[in-house]
Design a protein around this motif. Structure first.
Motif, PDB file in Angstrom:
ATOM      1  N   GLN A 160      30.871  16.137  34.782  1.00  9.29           N
ATOM      2  CA  GLN A 160      31.050  15.265  35.801  1.00  9.29           C
ATOM      3  C   GLN A 160      32.058  15.717  36.759  1.00  9.29           C
ATOM      4  OE1 GLN A 160      33.218  12.402  33.017  1.00  9.29           O
ATOM      5  NE2 GLN A 160      31.731  11.705  32.399  1.00  9.29           N
ATOM      6  N   ALA A 161      32.025  16.833  37.038  1.00 14.26           N
ATOM      7  CA  ALA A 161      33.018  17.667  38.211  1.00 14.26           C
ATOM      8  C   ALA A 161      31.978  18.456  39.227  1.00 14.26           C
ATOM      9  CB  ALA A 161      33.512  18.935  37.481  1.00 14.26           C
ATOM     10  N   ASP A 162      32.556  18.294  40.485  1.00 12.60           N
ATOM     11  CA  ASP A 162      31.677  18.974  41.499  1.00 12.60           C
ATOM     12  C   ASP A 162      32.519  20.246  41.960  1.00 12.60           C
ATOM     13  OD1 ASP A 162      32.069  15.900  43.070  1.00 12.60           O
ATOM     14  OD2 ASP A 162      30.340  16.672  42.253  1.00 12.60           O
ATOM     15  N   ILE A 163      33.821  20.514  41.786  1.00 15.89           N
ATOM     16  CA  ILE A 163      34.587  21.667  42.049  1.00 15.89           C
ATOM     17  C   ILE A 163      35.053  22.354  40.727  1.00 15.89           C
ATOM     18  CG2 ILE A 163      36.358  22.812  43.325  1.00 15.89           C
ATOM     19  CD1 ILE A 163      36.499  20.264  45.050  1.00 15.89           C
ATOM     20  N   LEU A 164      34.821  23.663  40.583  1.00 14.66           N
ATOM     21  CA  LEU A 164      35.401  24.406  39.461  1.00 14.66           C
ATOM     22  C   LEU A 164      36.466  25.138  40.144  1.00 14.66           C
ATOM     23  CD1 LEU A 164      35.751  25.652  36.766  1.00 14.66           C
ATOM     24  CD2 LEU A 164      34.083  27.139  37.259  1.00 14.66           C
ATOM     25  N   MET A 165      37.982  24.857  39.671  1.00 22.60           N
ATOM     26  CA  MET A 165      39.037  25.558  40.384  1.00 22.60           C
ATOM     27  C   MET A 165      39.649  26.217  39.157  1.00 22.60           C
ATOM     28  SD  MET A 165      40.530  22.267  42.227  1.00 22.60           S
ATOM     29  CE  MET A 165      42.014  23.063  43.117  1.00 22.60           C
ATOM     30  N   VAL A 166      39.296  27.521  39.460  1.00 23.77           N
ATOM     31  CA  VAL A 166      39.627  28.602  38.372  1.00 23.77           C
ATOM     32  C   VAL A 166      41.289  29.347  38.778  1.00 23.77           C
ATOM     33  CG1 VAL A 166      39.289  30.657  37.362  1.00 23.77           C
ATOM     34  CG2 VAL A 166      37.365  29.350  38.011  1.00 23.77           C
ATOM     35  N   MET A 167      42.014  28.839  38.005  1.00 30.76           N
ATOM     36  CA  MET A 167      43.595  29.138  38.579  1.00 30.76           C
ATOM     37  C   MET A 167      44.093  30.104  37.375  1.00 30.76           C
ATOM     38  SD  MET A 167      44.624  25.415  39.384  1.00 30.76           S
ATOM     39  CE  MET A 167      43.345  24.686  38.576  1.00 30.76           C
ATOM     40  N   GLY A 168      44.791  31.306  37.680  1.00 33.74           N
ATOM     41  CA  GLY A 168      45.446  32.009  36.804  1.00 33.74           C
ATOM     42  C   GLY A 168      44.535  33.253  36.397  1.00 33.74           C
ATOM     43  N   THR A 169      45.085  33.984  35.586  1.00 35.37           N
ATOM     44  CA  THR A 169      44.609  35.364  35.004  1.00 35.37           C
ATOM     45  C   THR A 169      43.545  35.064  33.954  1.00 35.37           C
ATOM     46  OG1 THR A 169      46.694  36.243  34.990  1.00 35.37           O
ATOM     47  CG2 THR A 169      45.066  37.383  33.880  1.00 35.37           C
ATOM     48  N   ILE A 170      42.344  35.782  34.473  1.00 35.23           N
ATOM     49  CA  ILE A 170      41.022  35.528  33.374  1.00 35.23           C
ATOM     50  C   ILE A 170      40.657  36.737  32.637  1.00 35.23           C
ATOM     51  CG2 ILE A 170      38.518  34.752  33.535  1.00 35.23           C
ATOM     52  CD1 ILE A 170      40.323  32.345  34.142  1.00 35.23           C
ATOM     53  N   ALA A 171      41.086  36.552  31.448  1.00 33.11           N
ATOM     54  CA  ALA A 171      40.482  37.907  30.595  1.00 33.11           C
ATOM     55  C   ALA A 171      39.284  38.018  30.636  1.00 33.11           C
ATOM     56  CB  ALA A 171      41.091  37.598  29.218  1.00 33.11           C
ATOM     57  N   LYS A 172      38.678  39.379  30.340  1.00 36.17           N
ATOM     58  CA  LYS A 172      37.258  39.769  30.277  1.00 36.17           C
ATOM     59  C   LYS A 172      36.551  38.644  29.236  1.00 36.17           C
ATOM     60  CE  LYS A 172      37.457  44.223  32.683  1.00 36.17           C
ATOM     61  NZ  LYS A 172      37.100  45.353  32.522  1.00 36.17           N
ATOM     62  N   LYS A 173      37.464  38.272  28.232  1.00 33.26           N
ATOM     63  CA  LYS A 173      36.733  37.776  27.099  1.00 33.26           C
ATOM     64  C   LYS A 173      36.492  36.421  27.522  1.00 33.26           C
ATOM     65  CE  LYS A 173      38.228  40.190  23.030  1.00 33.26           C
ATOM     66  NZ  LYS A 173      38.809  39.962  21.837  1.00 33.26           N
ATOM     67  N   MET A 174      37.137  35.740  28.545  1.00 35.19           N
ATOM     68  CA  MET A 174      37.044  34.498  29.013  1.00 35.19           C
ATOM     69  C   MET A 174      35.984  34.396  30.200  1.00 35.19           C
ATOM     70  SD  MET A 174      39.028  32.341  27.671  1.00 35.19           S
ATOM     71  CE  MET A 174      38.897  30.796  28.532  1.00 35.19           C
ATOM     72  N   GLY A 175      35.396  35.499  30.697  1.00 31.47           N
ATOM     73  CA  GLY A 175      34.476  35.516  31.684  1.00 31.47           C
ATOM     74  C   GLY A 175      33.419  34.717  31.174  1.00 31.47           C
ATOM     75  N   PRO A 176      32.598  34.842  30.275  1.00 33.41           N
ATOM     76  CA  PRO A 176      31.690  34.149  29.949  1.00 33.41           C
ATOM     77  C   PRO A 176      31.558  32.736  29.618  1.00 33.41           C
ATOM     78  CG  PRO A 176      31.875  36.071  28.434  1.00 33.41           C
ATOM     79  CD  PRO A 176      32.899  36.054  29.093  1.00 33.41           C
ATOM     80  N   VAL A 177      33.072  32.508  29.070  1.00 38.45           N
ATOM     81  CA  VAL A 177      33.421  30.822  29.277  1.00 38.45           C
ATOM     82  C   VAL A 177      33.490  30.236  30.399  1.00 38.45           C
ATOM     83  CG1 VAL A 177      35.012  29.156  28.518  1.00 38.45           C
ATOM     84  CG2 VAL A 177      34.739  31.208  26.891  1.00 38.45           C
ATOM     85  N   VAL A 178      33.927  30.952  31.412  1.00 37.47           N
ATOM     86  CA  VAL A 178      33.838  30.371  33.061  1.00 37.47           C
ATOM     87  C   VAL A 178      32.478  30.309  33.298  1.00 37.47           C
ATOM     88  CG1 VAL A 178      34.371  31.000  35.306  1.00 37.47           C
ATOM     89  CG2 VAL A 178      36.166  31.316  33.488  1.00 37.47           C
TER      90      VAL A 178
END
Length: 184
Positions: free
Chosen positions: A77-95
């Motif tokens: 239900q979203a148009d914009i993904l706003m990624v804010m903050g530190t993203i660990a490499k393990k979180m990359g696949p989740v993003v």
């Protein structure tokens, strides 16, 4: 006594043809105008930039003035993904998974130095920018960026949404961009 009609500012109508009782414009311009004023952000906040985003929703900055008062916590239900903050490499696949679950058209804003380039964390565990896993449309600089900067980033996405061709997402260039990120 001043005339209150002089204080009202109207938005310019899109290019079109007008006459007595009618106005005609292209379908693309109408869709762009509707998209511009009805963007639903999905905040993906992991660090201090998320607090600054929360401030944009308060009464001082009021993100709802831009048609984005409804944050969506569902990617569908979203148009914009706003990624804010530190993203660990393990979180990359989740993003990437969240991005893939969003419907087209979709835009991405990298908010802050960490989401844009890894920030001060040049370590083995921190992703050096989310543009390594998903295509980014707007980068908002700062550590953390001020709420005004986040609103400016949102307005940049509004410009993209208003002026984007309806057929751009089907173009070979766009398909090649998604293929370069291994996104179907």
């Amino acid at each position: 006594m001043s005339d209150s009609n002089n204080d009202i500012k109207l938005v310019d109508a899109p290019d079109g043809v007008s006459g007595a009782g009618f106005f005609a414009t292209s379908f693309e311009k109408v869709i762009g105008l509707a998209r511009k004023h009805s963007l639903w952000p999905l905040p993906f906040a992991t660090s201090c930039c998320g607090i600054e985003y929360m401030a944009t929703m308060g009464s001082n900055y009021d993100i709802s003035r831009f048609g984005s008062e409804r944050p969506s916590f569902s990617p569908r239900q979203a148009d914009i993904l706003m990624v804010m903050g530190t993203i660990a490499k393990k979180m990359g696949p989740v993003v990437k998974q969240v991005y893939e679950q969003m419907a087209e058209p979709r835009w991405v804003i990298a908010v802050g130095a960490c989401a844009s380039s890894g920030g001060i964390f040049d370590t083995y565990s921190v992703l050096q920018g989310i543009d390594r896993v998903v295509p980014v449309d707007v980068y908002v600089p700062g550590c953390p960026p001020r709420p005004e900067q986040i609103l400016d980033g949102l307005m940049r996405v509004q410009e993209l949404a208003e002026n984007e061709s309806l057929r751009r997402r089907n173009s070979p260039e766009y398909q090649a961009l998604l293929a370069s990120y291994n996104i179907k």
